[in-house]
Write an enzyme that holds these catalytic residues in place. Structure first.
Site, PDB file in Angstrom:
ATOM      1  N   LYS A  36     -28.658-103.841 -59.579  1.00 42.09           N
ATOM      2  CA  LYS A  36     -30.130-103.755 -59.630  1.00 42.09           C
ATOM      3  C   LYS A  36     -30.702-104.079 -61.003  1.00 42.09           C
ATOM      4  O   LYS A  36     -31.814-104.576 -61.116  1.00 42.09           O
ATOM      5  CB  LYS A  36     -30.582-102.367 -59.178  1.00 42.09           C
ATOM      6  CG  LYS A  36     -30.177-101.272 -60.149  1.00 42.09           C
ATOM      7  CD  LYS A  36     -30.460 -99.879 -59.620  1.00 42.09           C
ATOM      8  CE  LYS A  36     -30.094 -98.858 -60.685  1.00 42.09           C
ATOM      9  NZ  LYS A  36     -29.984 -97.501 -60.184  1.00 42.09           N
ATOM     10  N   ARG A 131     -32.959 -85.394 -58.725  1.00 42.42           N
ATOM     11  CA  ARG A 131     -33.483 -86.607 -58.107  1.00 42.42           C
ATOM     12  C   ARG A 131     -33.062 -86.502 -56.647  1.00 42.42           C
ATOM     13  O   ARG A 131     -33.411 -85.513 -56.005  1.00 42.42           O
ATOM     14  CB  ARG A 131     -32.962 -87.866 -58.821  1.00 42.42           C
ATOM     15  CG  ARG A 131     -33.871 -89.080 -58.596  1.00 42.42           C
ATOM     16  CD  ARG A 131     -33.404 -90.333 -59.322  1.00 42.42           C
ATOM     17  NE  ARG A 131     -32.229 -90.937 -58.741  1.00 42.42           N
ATOM     18  CZ  ARG A 131     -31.664 -92.067 -59.194  1.00 42.42           C
ATOM     19  NH1 ARG A 131     -32.177 -92.690 -60.223  1.00 42.42           N
ATOM     20  NH2 ARG A 131     -30.596 -92.567 -58.609  1.00 42.42           N
TER      21      ARG A 131
HETATM   22  C1  LIG Z   1     -28.853 -97.116 -60.867  1.00 40.41           C
HETATM   23  C2  LIG Z   1     -27.854 -96.310 -60.148  1.00 40.41           C
HETATM   24  C3  LIG Z   1     -26.508 -96.357 -60.522  1.00 40.41           C
HETATM   25  C4  LIG Z   1     -26.018 -97.160 -61.709  1.00 40.41           C
HETATM   26  O1  LIG Z   1     -26.421 -96.558 -62.908  1.00 40.41           O
HETATM   27  P1  LIG Z   1     -25.932 -97.118 -64.317  1.00 40.41           P
HETATM   28  O2  LIG Z   1     -26.365 -96.089 -65.277  1.00 40.41           O
HETATM   29  O3  LIG Z   1     -26.601 -98.439 -64.512  1.00 40.41           O
HETATM   30  O4  LIG Z   1     -24.453 -97.257 -64.253  1.00 40.41           O
HETATM   31  C5  LIG Z   1     -25.612 -95.622 -59.787  1.00 40.41           C
HETATM   32  N1  LIG Z   1     -26.009 -94.874 -58.728  1.00 40.41           N
HETATM   33  C6  LIG Z   1     -27.288 -94.806 -58.349  1.00 40.41           C
HETATM   34  C7  LIG Z   1     -27.646 -93.969 -57.187  1.00 40.41           C
HETATM   35  C8  LIG Z   1     -28.250 -95.507 -59.049  1.00 40.41           C
HETATM   36  O5  LIG Z   1     -29.534 -95.424 -58.658  1.00 40.41           O
END
Ligand SMILES: *Cc1c(COP(=O)(O)O)cnc(C)c1O
Length: 356
Positions: A36, A131
């Site tokens: 993402k 969250r």
């Molecule tokens: C964005 C996200 C990740 C990845 O996070 P990073 O800090 O970029 O490794 C993993 N799990 C969820 C649910 C996320 O929203």
């Protein structure tokens, strides 16, 4: 080449992916590559796959659909808990998703049955970051509900800390997942296949040997894309490289002007009341980039003699007093943090350029 542009060194991203896949693989932990942060930009996703990542995760259905259209056949998970309104696409395009609401999971089950598919569900558990996720005391009951559904495979448990509440991962809060999985196995006589213990922030537990036994997946974006871990004060993730991408902007004005503005101070275009320090006359440059394109706070000039003063929607102002050589038409380069990368990759006005 159009400017502004973000130049991405995909070999470095491949290196980072490979480094983390190996480090974690040795400990029985698979890496889900989270795309993402670059809006699932295909050359970057390919670099992740070449680096040894097998599963992908993204928070947006549009990104996942684009990956499928581009021919990516690896398992892909929707890692933002789904909207009920998108369950049809989720089941059609994604192999699995992270979930926390039984009504959504039921909707996924109905779609899966319709399409003759089995959709994998990782149930998110909130271990304190507040969250997404089911509270730990409710997990056993919710799993019982999920197990009744046709069209759904209960794949395991997951948790996420750091991103919202800035809660750091610890042995204790991650262990909650492992203990819950053991209880599920005992109560329902099933195997919990996946324990998805966290994101980039959780890599620090792996390095220190503090990741609870049983966690067998991490979902990693930032650590691969930038080699950094923002939650732990932007630390460098061991073994990775950091200069994977840089922003290039073009100067459209350079003039000596006062450092303190002239006239009555109101609010800027974003509603803020600015504060100025009078440093006397200053050589100021404007580059063609603004807050519409980028979270300016996340940029760092590569030339240490340049300082960012601020920005409006379309203009970023630099103090170039210490750089007498700088002139209109020159390129100024910046390093990016996760937030800056995210905004730049999302902006349709920023050219994406791959270098090898
Ligand atoms: C964005 C996200 C990740 C990845 O996070 P990073 O800090 O970029 O490794 C993993 N799990 C969820 C649910 C996320 O929203």
């Amino acid at each position: 080449m159009r400017r502004p542009c973000i130049e991405i060194d995909v070999e470095k991203i491949k290196h980072n992916a490979n480094c983390l896949v190996k480090q974690c693989g040795e400990k029985g932990i698979e890496i889900m590559g989270v795309t993402k942060g670059v809006c699932a930009y295909l050359p970057v996703v390919q670099a992740m796959l070449e680096g040894g990542v097998k599963k992908l995760g993204d928070s947006r259905m549009q990104n996942i659909m684009a990956l499928r259209k581009a021919g990516v056949e690896n398992p892909i998970y929707l890692i933002r808990i789904p909207m009920i309104s998108e369950v049809q696409d989720v089941v059609y395009y994604a192999d699995g998703s992270l979930n926390s609401e039984i009504d959504v999971i039921k909707a996924l089950a109905r779609e899966a049955k319709k399409l003759g598919k089995v959709h994998k569900v990782i149930l998110m558990v909130d271990v304190g970051d507040l969250r997404e996720g089911v509270m730990p005391e409710d997990v056993l009951d919710v799993v019982g509900e999920i197990l009744k559904l046709e069209g759904i495979e209960f794949e395991g448990l997951g948790t996420n800390v750091g991103c919202y509440g800035a809660i750091l991962p610890s042995y204790e809060n991650t262990k909650i997942l492992v203990d819950l999985a053991a209880n599920i196995e005992k109560k329902y006589g099933i195997k919990v296949r996946t324990i998805s213990g966290g994101n980039t922030a959780t890599l620090s537990l792996v390095e220190r040997g503090k990741l609870p036994e049983g966690v067998n997946q991490l979902r990693v974006g930032e650590g691969i894309l930038l080699g950094t871990d923002t939650t732990h004060n932007f630390r460098k993730v061991p073994g990775t490289v950091q200069d994977t991408m840089k922003l290039k902007t073009e100067i459209i004005e350079v003039k000596v002007k006062p450092s303190y503005p002239i006239g009555e101070i109101g609010r800027d275009a974003f509603g803020n009341v600015p504060v100025y320090e009078d440093r006397g006359p200053m050589r100021r440059a404007i580059v063609a980039l603004g807050k519409q394109d980028c979270r300016i706070e996340g940029l760092k000039p590569i030339n240490g003699r340049i300082e960012i003063l601020g920005a409006s929607s379309d203009h970023m102002i630099l103090d170039v007093t210490k750089c007498p050589e700088i002139k209109v038409g020159d390129i100024v380069e910046f390093g990016v943090d996760y937030a800056a990368m995210l905004s730049l990759m999302t902006s349709g006005y920023v050219e994406k350029v791959v270098i090898r």
